[in-house]
Each structure stands twice: as structure tokens, then as C-alpha cells.
Scaffold this motif. Sequence first.
Motif, PDB file in Angstrom:
ATOM      1  N   LEU A   4      61.582  64.251  -8.673  1.00 60.65           N
ATOM      2  CA  LEU A   4      62.142  65.452  -9.297  1.00 60.65           C
ATOM      3  C   LEU A   4      63.402  65.142 -10.110  1.00 60.65           C
ATOM      4  CD1 LEU A   4      61.339  68.489  -9.321  1.00 60.65           C
ATOM      5  CD2 LEU A   4      63.253  68.835  -7.782  1.00 60.65           C
ATOM      6  N   LEU A  43      61.187  69.371 -17.235  1.00 62.59           N
ATOM      7  CA  LEU A  43      61.001  70.453 -16.278  1.00 62.59           C
ATOM      8  C   LEU A  43      60.014  71.501 -16.788  1.00 62.59           C
ATOM      9  CD1 LEU A  43      64.646  71.020 -14.974  1.00 62.59           C
ATOM     10  CD2 LEU A  43      62.723  70.058 -13.690  1.00 62.59           C
ATOM     11  N   VAL A  49      51.246  68.738  -4.799  1.00 59.94           N
ATOM     12  CA  VAL A  49      51.059  69.923  -5.642  1.00 59.94           C
ATOM     13  C   VAL A  49      49.628  69.929  -6.172  1.00 59.94           C
ATOM     14  CG1 VAL A  49      53.479  70.203  -6.275  1.00 59.94           C
ATOM     15  CG2 VAL A  49      52.046  68.708  -7.637  1.00 59.94           C
ATOM     16  N   ALA A  93      59.614  74.502  -7.279  1.00 60.70           N
ATOM     17  CA  ALA A  93      59.271  73.100  -7.009  1.00 60.70           C
ATOM     18  C   ALA A  93      60.443  72.376  -6.361  1.00 60.70           C
ATOM     19  CB  ALA A  93      58.856  72.406  -8.299  1.00 60.70           C
ATOM     20  N   GLN A 101      48.801  75.072  -8.462  1.00 57.02           N
ATOM     21  CA  GLN A 101      50.253  75.229  -8.393  1.00 57.02           C
ATOM     22  C   GLN A 101      50.948  74.718  -9.644  1.00 57.02           C
ATOM     23  OE1 GLN A 101      50.616  72.971  -4.756  1.00 57.02           O
ATOM     24  NE2 GLN A 101      51.130  74.788  -3.553  1.00 57.02           N
ATOM     25  N   GLU A 102      50.501  73.582 -10.170  1.00 57.84           N
ATOM     26  CA  GLU A 102      51.148  72.966 -11.342  1.00 57.84           C
ATOM     27  C   GLU A 102      50.094  72.569 -12.373  1.00 57.84           C
ATOM     28  OE1 GLU A 102      54.156  73.113 -11.841  1.00 57.84           O
ATOM     29  OE2 GLU A 102      55.068  73.384  -9.859  1.00 57.84           O
ATOM     30  N   ALA A 118      60.403  75.510 -12.012  1.00 57.98           N
ATOM     31  CA  ALA A 118      61.195  74.366 -11.562  1.00 57.98           C
ATOM     32  C   ALA A 118      61.973  74.687 -10.295  1.00 57.98           C
ATOM     33  CB  ALA A 118      62.146  73.917 -12.671  1.00 57.98           C
ATOM     34  N   LEU A 123      56.595  71.890 -15.271  1.00 59.68           N
ATOM     35  CA  LEU A 123      56.416  72.606 -14.014  1.00 59.68           C
ATOM     36  C   LEU A 123      56.311  74.098 -14.273  1.00 59.68           C
ATOM     37  CD1 LEU A 123      59.080  70.758 -11.831  1.00 59.68           C
ATOM     38  CD2 LEU A 123      56.631  70.267 -12.006  1.00 59.68           C
ATOM     39  N   ARG A 124      55.502  74.769 -13.480  1.00 56.26           N
ATOM     40  CA  ARG A 124      55.350  76.222 -13.622  1.00 56.26           C
ATOM     41  C   ARG A 124      56.665  76.930 -13.329  1.00 56.26           C
ATOM     42  NH1 ARG A 124      50.349  79.042 -10.747  1.00 56.26           N
ATOM     43  NH2 ARG A 124      49.400  78.615 -12.779  1.00 56.26           N
ATOM     44  N   LEU A 127      55.432  65.458  -5.618  1.00 59.80           N
ATOM     45  CA  LEU A 127      56.801  65.495  -6.127  1.00 59.80           C
ATOM     46  C   LEU A 127      57.720  64.991  -5.023  1.00 59.80           C
ATOM     47  CD1 LEU A 127      56.855  68.978  -7.935  1.00 59.80           C
ATOM     48  CD2 LEU A 127      56.400  66.718  -8.908  1.00 59.80           C
ATOM     49  N   LEU A 139      62.360  64.457 -13.598  1.00 55.76           N
ATOM     50  CA  LEU A 139      62.003  65.668 -14.342  1.00 55.76           C
ATOM     51  C   LEU A 139      63.255  66.399 -14.798  1.00 55.76           C
ATOM     52  CD1 LEU A 139      59.095  66.815 -12.016  1.00 55.76           C
ATOM     53  CD2 LEU A 139      58.840  66.169 -14.414  1.00 55.76           C
ATOM     54  N   LEU A 152      51.362  70.138 -15.385  1.00 59.37           N
ATOM     55  CA  LEU A 152      51.614  68.767 -14.944  1.00 59.37           C
ATOM     56  C   LEU A 152      50.297  68.033 -14.708  1.00 59.37           C
ATOM     57  CD1 LEU A 152      53.657  66.612 -14.074  1.00 59.37           C
ATOM     58  CD2 LEU A 152      53.555  67.563 -11.753  1.00 59.37           C
TER      59      LEU A 152
END
Length: 504
Positions: free
Chosen positions: A134, A320, A77, A329, A81-82, A326, A323-324, A106, A137, A85
Motif C-alpha cells: 500500500l 491510488l 482482494v 483498502a 472488491q477491486e 483507498a 483502488l475503488r 495488499l 500505491l 486493480l
Amino acid sequence: MTTAFRAVLAFTLLAGFYVLVGLIVGAAVLLDVMLIVDFHVNTLKAAIVLTLAAGALVRALIMVSRLKGGEEPGVSVTREQEPVLWQTVEDLAQRVRTAPPAEIRLVPEVNAAVSEDTRFLGLRAVRRRMFIGLPLLQTLTVDEMRAVLGHELGHYSGAHTRLGAPIYRGRVSLIATVQGLNGHPLIQRLFTAYAKLYLRISQGVSRRQELEADEMAVAIGGRPAMSEALRKIHGTAAAWDVYAQTYLSLTGAGGMRPASVFNGFHALMNDPARQAEVAGLAGRPEETSPYDSHPSLADRLAAIERLPEPPHVPDPRSALTLLRDAGVAAHAVEQSMWTPEALTTLRPASWEEVVERGMFAARNAEALHDLAVAGQRVVGAGRPYLDAAFEAIAQGRQEELAVRLAELGWSPSPTMLAGVLGQALEGVLIEHGQARWTLSWSGPARLLYDDGEEVALAEYAAQVAANPPAVAGLRKWLGDHGVRHDYVPVPDEDRPAPAPGLPA
């Protein structure tokens, strides 16, 4: 013994391993030369043994040198994208006074880890990667996740990852060497003893490094966050094992894969019965060994309690939120779990359908097919009618039927015929729409009639298998359920797939 001294000793032992290999190869060459100069039978015997052993050693080392790492797990990522994070990781790296990783991935694992590509036995770093599971998270809070990430970055700060690559390579080389010496017991014992010493020293380094990284984690997130994170990770790992063995193992059966892996895991983790089961699994005493790479959970928690508590503002939000999106992702990580072939050939389906079709394929389809084939062979029928197996039982030819089933791969036992018969009868009900396997996150899948009553045929199947006159009642029972006497089971893979939205 300090961590630095242990590390130096591990490197010394690693160098000694190659010296030992060199000595044995050199001794073999020397004996071969001596044979050429002055031949003796006793020298010949020793030369043959030593030359063969030297060849095995060299072959093992060549095989290890050719080993190449596969593709990195999960999905990479980017900052775009994130962003949250990445910002979190970079801020934490600054706090532990180390450079952040060049890549964050991830992964579908209950784990967080860091790696570092190095050169010159770890003296020069090339590229750093961080792996974030993940499932972590899904289960940790932001506070706990920050502590875990601080722990992993602490490995960078303490140069643990630079030591790790060559030490790990040494472990691989030693283990491969020991395995490659199966035909040379004397020399194998020598290298086994050396490998055990090396592993005890190098794994001792790893355990000490974990405690040092825990200190970094506490300095970032505080004692409660790190302690709770470790407890949750321990429990989540146990839950993931249950999930993988009970549910993910159905992937491929019936030509399907779950459309959402992590939503299923979330459902399992939130089921009260499973929570109690997982708590019991996580609460079992740990078995420890001098060859463990990590200290026990109890030792880590005790060490954390002795550390000072830093000023800290708790953040109880779900991790979570780092993350933009979840869902996006999770989907990307799930896609990375499947091979290209699985992505193209296995149909994504709901967990309800995966369990329904998968359990039939795993438990009933083979029993149904093989019982019909075995019956055909015993009575000489023209086709594999299921009723041919019933006829064999009615004629008192159970032993012949059992022999035919064994020929088809079933393990012989006094209860084999009854077990296969019971699974086949379940399959008949499923094939005729009388019952279906039903998803349960609380425990194993259940086979239920349409009215919700559980199907229980094991005892009845045992009675029929042991009593030929009972076959008449079995035939009547099947007829009442719409099963024709000339019914021929169709293998699951030959049946047409159901239309979308319709039951199988």
C-alpha cells in the motif's frame, strides 16, 4: 555465464549438498560398523566426532523440513472488491504473455512481489499470488505502478518464480545446516564454504532475473516510468524505516495504537524537512555484495537506460486511483498489521495522542517510578516518594542512589543519575499538566510547556545530581509547579484512561 546455466548449476549444487550430507552420514555409519567388527581407540575418536556431526546434520535438516510458512501477509482482494486493480494486472499479464495471479494481496510493505506454489522442483505451478504494498500505491503514479507490476509479472513470464521456491529452500537448508554445526568446526567450515559457493551462484541467478524483469517493465511503462519508480521505491523504503522506528515503535506504549497508520505515513512523506532527510538517506552510496539478491539501484538504472523506449502514453495520476476506495483498502491493510490481541486491547487513537502518551510511557514513566523506588530504598522511606530521591542527593548519597538504580535495570555510567533525574523531572511536569509531548512529522517529538517553549532540563538535572545543596532550589521549583513533597509517582498502566475527547 547465462541465467539458465547459473540456474542449472544452482540446482546441481543443491543436489550436491544433499549428497555431501549423505556421504558424511554414510561415513559415520561405516565407522560405527568398523568399531563393532574390530575395535580401535583411534577409530573410536573419529567415529564419535563423525557420528555427532552426522547427528547435527540430520537434526538440522529435520528442523528445516518441519518449518511451515505462516499466514500470508496483508489482505486478499477479489475482483469484485477491486475491479480496476484486477483488470490492470490481467491486462499487463496478457502483455507479458503469462497467466495472471490467482490472488492479489495488499500488504503493509514498501514492496511488490509475486510467489508461485510449485511441485516437482518447480516443474508444475499450483497457485500464483501477487503482493502489492500500500505504501507504493501512496507514492507512485499509475504509470510507475504499471511498470512495477509489469516487472513482477515478468518474473512469471520468465519462470523465475518456479526456480525461486526450490532455490530459496536450498538457501534455508544450507544456512540451518551451518548454524547447526556450531560444535563441529571442521565440518562446519566445509559446509560454510559450500554454502557461500551456492549463495554466490543462486543470488547471481536472482540478480540476472531482476534485470530481465526490468526489461519487461520498460516494455510496458517506458524507461522514465520504471526508472522513477525504482528511485521512489528506494526513497519510500528509507522513509518507511524512519516512520517505523520513530512513530510505529510507540504502538502499545500507553495502551494505544494509531487509528490510521497510512495517513500518518502520508503526512511524514509530505513534510518538507522529512523529504530532505529521506532524499539524503536514499542518496547514500549502496553497499554491494556477491550475495545480494538484487542488483544495485545504479546498475538497474544504467541497464534501463540502454533499453529501447517503447511507444507509451503517460498516466501521471496517483496509483491510488487503481483502488475503488483507498480509505477502505488502507483500513483493511492496517487491521491486518495488528494481532487479534492488539486489536482488542490497544485503543485506537490519533497520532497526537499516541505520541503524547507513548513518549511518556517510553521515556519518562520508568525513570519517574524507578527514581522514587531507589530513593525509598536509600533513605528507608515508607513509600516511594519522589522526594526521597532528592533527600538522598541532599545527603550526598548519590553513589548509593546510582547503585539502587542499577539494581532496577539502568546501565551504570557517570551520567546515569543525571539522565534518570532529567527524565523523571520531565515526567513530573507531564503528570502535573505543565508540559506535554507534541507530535512533529519533521523530527523527533518535542516536550513543550503550555506556552510553546521547549522543556530543556538535562543541564539542570546534571547540576542537581552533582551538587547536594542545589536540592533546595529543585524542591522550590517543583513546589512552584504544584508538586507536593509527598508526591508518589503512579505507573502509567495504573492510571485511568482519559475520557474520549479529553487530554490525558
